[in-house]
Design a protein around this motif. Structure first.
Motif, PDB file in Angstrom:
ATOM      1  N   TYR A 131      -0.509 -22.977 -39.084  1.00  0.00           N
ATOM      2  CA  TYR A 131      -0.736 -24.411 -38.872  1.00  0.00           C
ATOM      3  C   TYR A 131      -1.749 -24.945 -39.878  1.00  0.00           C
ATOM      4  O   TYR A 131      -1.556 -26.021 -40.469  1.00  0.00           O
ATOM      5  CB  TYR A 131      -1.223 -24.636 -37.447  1.00  0.00           C
ATOM      6  N   LEU A 132      -2.817 -24.198 -40.088  1.00  0.00           N
ATOM      7  CA  LEU A 132      -3.834 -24.626 -41.033  1.00  0.00           C
ATOM      8  C   LEU A 132      -3.270 -24.690 -42.441  1.00  0.00           C
ATOM      9  O   LEU A 132      -3.514 -25.658 -43.188  1.00  0.00           O
ATOM     10  CB  LEU A 132      -5.023 -23.664 -40.971  1.00  0.00           C
ATOM     11  N   ALA A 133      -2.488 -23.680 -42.823  1.00  0.00           N
ATOM     12  CA  ALA A 133      -1.929 -23.625 -44.171  1.00  0.00           C
ATOM     13  C   ALA A 133      -0.952 -24.779 -44.428  1.00  0.00           C
ATOM     14  O   ALA A 133      -0.833 -25.250 -45.567  1.00  0.00           O
ATOM     15  CB  ALA A 133      -1.206 -22.291 -44.384  1.00  0.00           C
ATOM     16  N   GLN A 134      -0.293 -25.252 -43.409  1.00  0.00           N
ATOM     17  CA  GLN A 134       0.662 -26.345 -43.563  1.00  0.00           C
ATOM     18  C   GLN A 134      -0.012 -27.660 -43.963  1.00  0.00           C
ATOM     19  O   GLN A 134       0.629 -28.526 -44.559  1.00  0.00           O
ATOM     20  CB  GLN A 134       1.428 -26.565 -42.258  1.00  0.00           C
TER      21      GLN A 134
ATOM     22  N   PHE B 112       0.885  -6.949 -30.054  1.00  0.00           N
ATOM     23  CA  PHE B 112       1.894  -7.649 -30.860  1.00  0.00           C
ATOM     24  C   PHE B 112       2.036  -9.101 -30.406  1.00  0.00           C
ATOM     25  O   PHE B 112       2.138 -10.021 -31.228  1.00  0.00           O
ATOM     26  CB  PHE B 112       3.238  -6.930 -30.741  1.00  0.00           C
ATOM     27  N   THR B 113       2.049  -9.319 -29.094  1.00  0.00           N
ATOM     28  CA  THR B 113       2.220 -10.667 -28.558  1.00  0.00           C
ATOM     29  C   THR B 113       1.087 -11.587 -28.990  1.00  0.00           C
ATOM     30  O   THR B 113       1.316 -12.722 -29.419  1.00  0.00           O
ATOM     31  CB  THR B 113       2.286 -10.622 -27.020  1.00  0.00           C
TER      32      THR B 113
ATOM     33  N   PRO C 224       0.147 -18.241 -35.567  1.00  0.00           N
ATOM     34  CA  PRO C 224       0.387 -19.694 -35.593  1.00  0.00           C
ATOM     35  C   PRO C 224      -0.838 -20.505 -35.995  1.00  0.00           C
ATOM     36  O   PRO C 224      -0.695 -21.565 -36.633  1.00  0.00           O
ATOM     37  CB  PRO C 224       0.803 -19.998 -34.144  1.00  0.00           C
ATOM     38  N   LYS C 225      -2.036 -20.045 -35.635  1.00  0.00           N
ATOM     39  CA  LYS C 225      -3.243 -20.779 -36.005  1.00  0.00           C
ATOM     40  C   LYS C 225      -3.411 -20.838 -37.514  1.00  0.00           C
ATOM     41  O   LYS C 225      -3.701 -21.900 -38.088  1.00  0.00           O
ATOM     42  CB  LYS C 225      -4.472 -20.112 -35.375  1.00  0.00           C
TER      43      LYS C 225
END
Length: 372
Positions: free
Chosen positions: A366-369, A353-354, A362-363
């Motif tokens: 971040y790309l989608a943003q 889960f971690t 997050p990877k």
């Protein structure tokens, strides 16, 4: 780290405790921590707490019998990390003001987004300019400590000088490196003499302060021609007119060596929206053309990218290049997710889960943003 403290132990230092015994214990810990961060402890104390548990993370699978490339990560004492984090947090806003806009990696909210968006907009406004992405060899571990200590100790803000005094006591001793062998942990025959451990909370701040004079120098040279240098930690991007950028690259390489770093031109990449692959044929750059081992034509060893670059994890360039880069990144993320699940689903659900929540998700987010 060498003391065996896990992350959850660090959280206890920042919590309010209702129990009288716990509060009394924390008062004692705070008193000792105050002596530590203010340089009041004996020299041997800093020597011991400067030791790191050295772990060599493999970057990529080796080819045949070759020794794999590794990333050396120095895991510090949990107690030192907790103390260092407090000092870094107090100094962060003053450091950010000293670095921005040339360096966005410390104290700048959405620094990576600002860097990528700014460079993309510059190329849109100046398609005849080039964007040259630089690469350094093991920057964190090779930067001269004198560089960042001098900057920190001379800073006008007291919180920054406080951080400098602490790092002076912590990094002047040649740190012990503890390695894990077949017979158990042992002290390595070598010492940590330059740079910072990649597991050091103060590492990013120290790295950026140690390189800020060099970064600002190159930025000023290119600013005279409508360009500049922008960095996200040790990842730099030169931009501007092509002749001036390659001239600045040569000077950047020279001044980086004075900092203890090595700029690897064979790992650098360049892109020009107006010229694409024909950049290597530009008459004004004819004297810079070199032939690589694979037979490709380069510019002073720099690889020419015909349709775009991946900058700070985000593709910048032609639409098709962006589309294909995003597809490859998503495929890689899905593959990592499947492989991580396969390895951990029957071993440790918490670790699974971690890794998904804090590493893989997050990877992709971040790309989608940044892709439109």
């Amino acid at each position: 780290g060498p003391d065996g403290l896990r992350y959850e132990h660090l959280r206890c230092f920042a919590q309010q405790h209702a129990d009288d015994h716990a509060r009394a214990a924390m008062d004692d810990i705070d008193s000792v921590a105050g002596l530590y961060v203010n340089g009041k402890e004996p020299t041997w104390y800093y020597q011991v707490l400067s030791a790191v548990h050295l772990i060599a993370l493999i970057k990529a699978p080796p080819v045949g019998s070759e020794t794999p490339q590794v990333r050396p990560v120095g895991v510090q004492f949990g107690y030192r990390r907790a103390c260092t984090k407090g000092l870094v947090e107090e100094a962060r806003p003053y450091l950010a003001a000293s670095f921005y806009p040339q360096q966005v990696a410390v104290g700048i909210r959405a620094g990576g987004s600002q860097l990528v968006t700014g460079l993309a907009l510059h190329l849109r406004a100046h398609p005849d300019h080039v964007l040259l992405k630089t690469d350094k060899r093991n920057g964190f571990n090779e930067l001269k400590r004198a560089r960042f200590l001098k900057f920190l100790l001379a800073h006008e803000a007291e919180p920054v000088r406080q951080l400098g005094r602490f790092l002076l006591r912590s990094y002047v001793p040649k740190g012990w490196c503890i390695v894990q062998g077949e017979a158990g942990p042992s002290i390595a025959p070598f010492r940590s003499e330059e740079g910072t451990a990649q597991g050091d909370v103060a590492g990013p701040a120290a790295y950026c302060t140690g390189t800020t004079v060099t970064v600002n120098l190159i930025d000023e040279l290119l600013a005279e021609h409508g360009g500049g240098l922008r960095c996200g930690m040790d990842d730099g991007c030169l931009f501007g007119p092509k002749e001036e950028v390659f001239a600045a690259l040569l000077q950047y390489q020279e001044v980086c060596s004075g900092d203890g770093e090595e700029l690897r031109q064979d790992k650098c990449e360049v892109y020009c929206p107006a010229l694409g692959a024909s950049l290597v044929d530009a008459p004004e750059l004819a004297s810079l053309v070199t032939i690589a081992a694979d037979g490709s034509r380069r510019l002073r060893g720099v690889l020419v990218r015909p349709s775009g670059l991946v900058v700070y994890g985000v593709p910048v360039g032609e639409d098709e290049f962006i589309r294909s880069s995003v597809e490859a990144s998503v495929d890689a993320a899905v593959g990592d997710l499947a492989e991580t699940g396969r390895r951990l689903v029957d071993v440790d659900h918490q670790a699974l889960f971690t890794l998904i929540k804090f590493c893989l998700n997050p990877k992709v987010d971040y790309l989608a943003q940044h892709v439109r």
